[in-house]
Design an enzyme around this catalytic site. Sequence first.
Site, PDB file in Angstrom:
ATOM      1  N   ARG A 238       0.852  -1.188   0.000  1.00  0.00           N
ATOM      2  CA  ARG A 238       0.000   0.000   0.000  1.00  0.00           C
ATOM      3  C   ARG A 238       0.887   1.236   0.000  1.00  0.00           C
ATOM      4  O   ARG A 238       1.955   1.235   0.631  1.00  0.00           O
ATOM      5  CB  ARG A 238      -0.906   0.069   1.245  1.00  0.00           C
ATOM      6  CG  ARG A 238      -2.118  -0.854   1.228  1.00  0.00           C
ATOM      7  CD  ARG A 238      -3.208  -0.397   0.244  1.00  0.00           C
ATOM      8  NE  ARG A 238      -4.373  -1.259   0.314  1.00  0.00           N
ATOM      9  CZ  ARG A 238      -4.582  -2.352  -0.436  1.00  0.00           C
ATOM     10  NH1 ARG A 238      -3.704  -2.711  -1.333  1.00  0.00           N
ATOM     11  NH2 ARG A 238      -5.688  -3.070  -0.295  1.00  0.00           N
ATOM     12  N   GLU A 267      -4.004   7.733  -4.825  1.00  0.00           N
ATOM     13  CA  GLU A 267      -4.304   6.975  -6.044  1.00  0.00           C
ATOM     14  C   GLU A 267      -5.582   7.510  -6.686  1.00  0.00           C
ATOM     15  O   GLU A 267      -6.557   7.726  -5.970  1.00  0.00           O
ATOM     16  CB  GLU A 267      -4.455   5.493  -5.713  1.00  0.00           C
ATOM     17  CG  GLU A 267      -3.146   4.897  -5.202  1.00  0.00           C
ATOM     18  CD  GLU A 267      -3.207   3.390  -4.957  1.00  0.00           C
ATOM     19  OE1 GLU A 267      -4.263   2.775  -5.190  1.00  0.00           O
ATOM     20  OE2 GLU A 267      -2.189   2.840  -4.526  1.00  0.00           O
ATOM     21  N   HIS A 286      -1.818   0.101  -9.542  1.00  0.00           N
ATOM     22  CA  HIS A 286      -2.456  -0.798  -8.567  1.00  0.00           C
ATOM     23  C   HIS A 286      -3.127  -2.002  -9.257  1.00  0.00           C
ATOM     24  O   HIS A 286      -4.338  -2.204  -9.159  1.00  0.00           O
ATOM     25  CB  HIS A 286      -3.481  -0.025  -7.713  1.00  0.00           C
ATOM     26  CG  HIS A 286      -3.718  -0.673  -6.379  1.00  0.00           C
ATOM     27  ND1 HIS A 286      -3.929   0.034  -5.227  1.00  0.00           N
ATOM     28  CD2 HIS A 286      -3.778  -1.991  -6.018  1.00  0.00           C
ATOM     29  CE1 HIS A 286      -4.117  -0.799  -4.220  1.00  0.00           C
ATOM     30  NE2 HIS A 286      -4.026  -2.039  -4.681  1.00  0.00           N
TER      31      HIS A 286
HETATM   32  P1  NAP Z   1      -0.961 -11.155   5.325  1.00  0.00           P
HETATM   33  O1  NAP Z   1      -0.989 -12.612   5.000  1.00  0.00           O
HETATM   34  O2  NAP Z   1      -1.791 -10.632   6.430  1.00  0.00           O
HETATM   35  O3  NAP Z   1       0.578 -10.767   5.562  1.00  0.00           O
HETATM   36  C1  NAP Z   1       1.001  -9.576   6.113  1.00  0.00           C
HETATM   37  C2  NAP Z   1       2.292  -9.840   6.881  1.00  0.00           C
HETATM   38  O4  NAP Z   1       2.805  -8.574   7.316  1.00  0.00           O
HETATM   39  C3  NAP Z   1       2.081 -10.712   8.123  1.00  0.00           C
HETATM   40  O5  NAP Z   1       3.024 -11.747   8.098  1.00  0.00           O
HETATM   41  C4  NAP Z   1       2.307  -9.745   9.278  1.00  0.00           C
HETATM   42  O6  NAP Z   1       2.938 -10.289  10.417  1.00  0.00           O
HETATM   43  C5  NAP Z   1       3.261  -8.738   8.648  1.00  0.00           C
HETATM   44  N1  NAP Z   1       3.246  -7.459   9.370  1.00  0.00           N
HETATM   45  C6  NAP Z   1       2.177  -6.751   9.805  1.00  0.00           C
HETATM   46  N2  NAP Z   1       2.582  -5.630  10.416  1.00  0.00           N
HETATM   47  C7  NAP Z   1       3.934  -5.641  10.389  1.00  0.00           C
HETATM   48  C8  NAP Z   1       4.935  -4.762  10.861  1.00  0.00           C
HETATM   49  N3  NAP Z   1       4.617  -3.640  11.515  1.00  0.00           N
HETATM   50  N4  NAP Z   1       6.234  -5.089  10.663  1.00  0.00           N
HETATM   51  C9  NAP Z   1       6.562  -6.237  10.034  1.00  0.00           C
HETATM   52  N5  NAP Z   1       5.660  -7.116   9.555  1.00  0.00           N
HETATM   53  C10 NAP Z   1       4.371  -6.810   9.720  1.00  0.00           C
HETATM   54  O7  NAP Z   1      -1.349 -10.292   4.045  1.00  0.00           O
HETATM   55  P2  NAP Z   1      -1.154 -10.642   2.491  1.00  0.00           P
HETATM   56  O8  NAP Z   1      -2.326 -11.387   1.992  1.00  0.00           O
HETATM   57  O9  NAP Z   1       0.206 -11.210   2.291  1.00  0.00           O
HETATM   58  O10 NAP Z   1      -1.250  -9.159   1.893  1.00  0.00           O
HETATM   59  C11 NAP Z   1      -0.326  -8.158   2.293  1.00  0.00           C
HETATM   60  C12 NAP Z   1      -0.785  -6.807   1.820  1.00  0.00           C
HETATM   61  O11 NAP Z   1      -0.580  -6.707   0.415  1.00  0.00           O
HETATM   62  C13 NAP Z   1      -2.280  -6.510   1.991  1.00  0.00           C
HETATM   63  O12 NAP Z   1      -2.561  -6.039   3.293  1.00  0.00           O
HETATM   64  C14 NAP Z   1      -2.559  -5.472   0.943  1.00  0.00           C
HETATM   65  O13 NAP Z   1      -2.420  -4.187   1.488  1.00  0.00           O
HETATM   66  C15 NAP Z   1      -1.453  -5.706  -0.098  1.00  0.00           C
HETATM   67  N6  NAP Z   1      -1.980  -6.172  -1.393  1.00  0.00           N
HETATM   68  C16 NAP Z   1      -1.827  -5.381  -2.488  1.00  0.00           C
HETATM   69  C17 NAP Z   1      -2.299  -5.800  -3.705  1.00  0.00           C
HETATM   70  C18 NAP Z   1      -2.128  -4.964  -4.948  1.00  0.00           C
HETATM   71  O14 NAP Z   1      -2.992  -4.976  -5.803  1.00  0.00           O
HETATM   72  N7  NAP Z   1      -1.032  -4.252  -5.086  1.00  0.00           N
HETATM   73  C19 NAP Z   1      -2.971  -7.046  -3.833  1.00  0.00           C
HETATM   74  C20 NAP Z   1      -3.102  -7.823  -2.692  1.00  0.00           C
HETATM   75  C21 NAP Z   1      -2.611  -7.383  -1.468  1.00  0.00           C
HETATM   76  P3  NAP Z   1       2.258 -11.405  11.391  1.00  0.00           P
HETATM   77  O15 NAP Z   1       2.542 -12.711  10.700  1.00  0.00           O
HETATM   78  O16 NAP Z   1       2.994 -11.259  12.662  1.00  0.00           O
HETATM   79  O17 NAP Z   1       0.792 -11.070  11.457  1.00  0.00           O
END
Ligand code: NAP
Length: 328
Positions: A238, A267, A286
């Site tokens: 993000r 955005e 995006h």
């Molecule tokens: P996820 O499975 O929830 O993974 C997020 C990871 O980030 C978790 O392992 C979490 O740790 C870690 N985290 C959270 N806060 C943190 C911090 N302060 N410092 C270090 N690590 C931290 O989410 P995901 O499905 O992989 O998606 C991740 C993000 O990608 C989404 O939230 C979204 O914003 C973005 N995204 C973007 C697109 C796009 O179109 N560009 C598409 C999909 C997703 P824990 O394991 O300890 O909880």
Amino acid sequence: MKPKVYITRKLPSEAVEKIKQSCEVRMWDKEDVPVPRDVLEKEITEVDGLYCLLTESLDEELLNKANNLKVISNMAVGYNNIDVEAATNKGIIVSNTPDVLTETTADITFALLMATARRLVEASDYLREGKWKTWSPMQLTGQDIFGATIGIIGLGRIGKAMARRANGFGMNVLYYNRSQKNETEKELGITYTDKETLLKESDYVVVLTPYSPETHNLISGPELEMMKKSAILINTSRGGIVNEKALYKALKENEIYAAGLDVFEEEPISLNHPLLTLPNLVATPHIGSASRKTRLKMADMAADHLLQALNKEKPDHIVNPKVFSEAL
Ligand code: NAP
């Protein structure tokens, strides 16, 4: 009486038809224009269910107008567009669409890594602009991927999918995450490290955390200064996680080699934004989850979540599970 649902954007017809079978549906019927705030303010007062996209900012002020709302189904995995605390206080279920978009988003993340490393956009423009006069030894040379070190910040679903891709490319994988993932470390042969070491040692730094107050400007001036001059930053999570002013300075002054961004503080990013003047930035609008198959799956999954909640069932993916029993 059928529950009332508002859909904030024109959706693929399959998802709309599915919802229409048991709900009274109204929809913002435009594909490329977000629903105006005043329209949403009016619609939200009446409905039982809201189907929305990440372009809608569902803040406390707006949620306070929702008298009957039981569920907000977000067609995205990230839900930083929703004030989840305010929704929870009002007993509103919030759901998102994880998993179905993991591999597609990891693909675009890796594509940005490759495009920045090997200067693909610049090279394509070079050819089209008639600059290609001959083959020469150091023309358009970039950075190697094989054998390089990648540092993944946020080893969640997409972070792990990225680590698997990096392994396939013969990279050395470091990661930093809120919690250490011992099982995944063993499974993928990757190494946990603190943020500072990751920034100093990585040739590629990839940001994949959710956006929250904790991760706001997680990468700013001091972090960029720690990176190698030859390093590349990729952000597909993000905007707001990376401070764009600091990134502009680092790219302009060649403090880092390049960056690949799919997400921005604002955005769509303004065409006058200084970042867009830089040749060492690859920018996409995006499109992380934008394969046809994945977007259809996300639309369908968000429809299922909405219907599950309205049927008093627990949605398969719920962001605020504690509200479930109280909300029904
Ligand atoms: P996820 O499975 O929830 O993974 C997020 C990871 O980030 C978790 O392992 C979490 O740790 C870690 N985290 C959270 N806060 C943190 C911090 N302060 N410092 C270090 N690590 C931290 O989410 P995901 O499905 O992989 O998606 C991740 C993000 O990608 C989404 O939230 C979204 O914003 C973005 N995204 C973007 C697109 C796009 O179109 N560009 C598409 C999909 C997703 P824990 O394991 O300890 O909880």
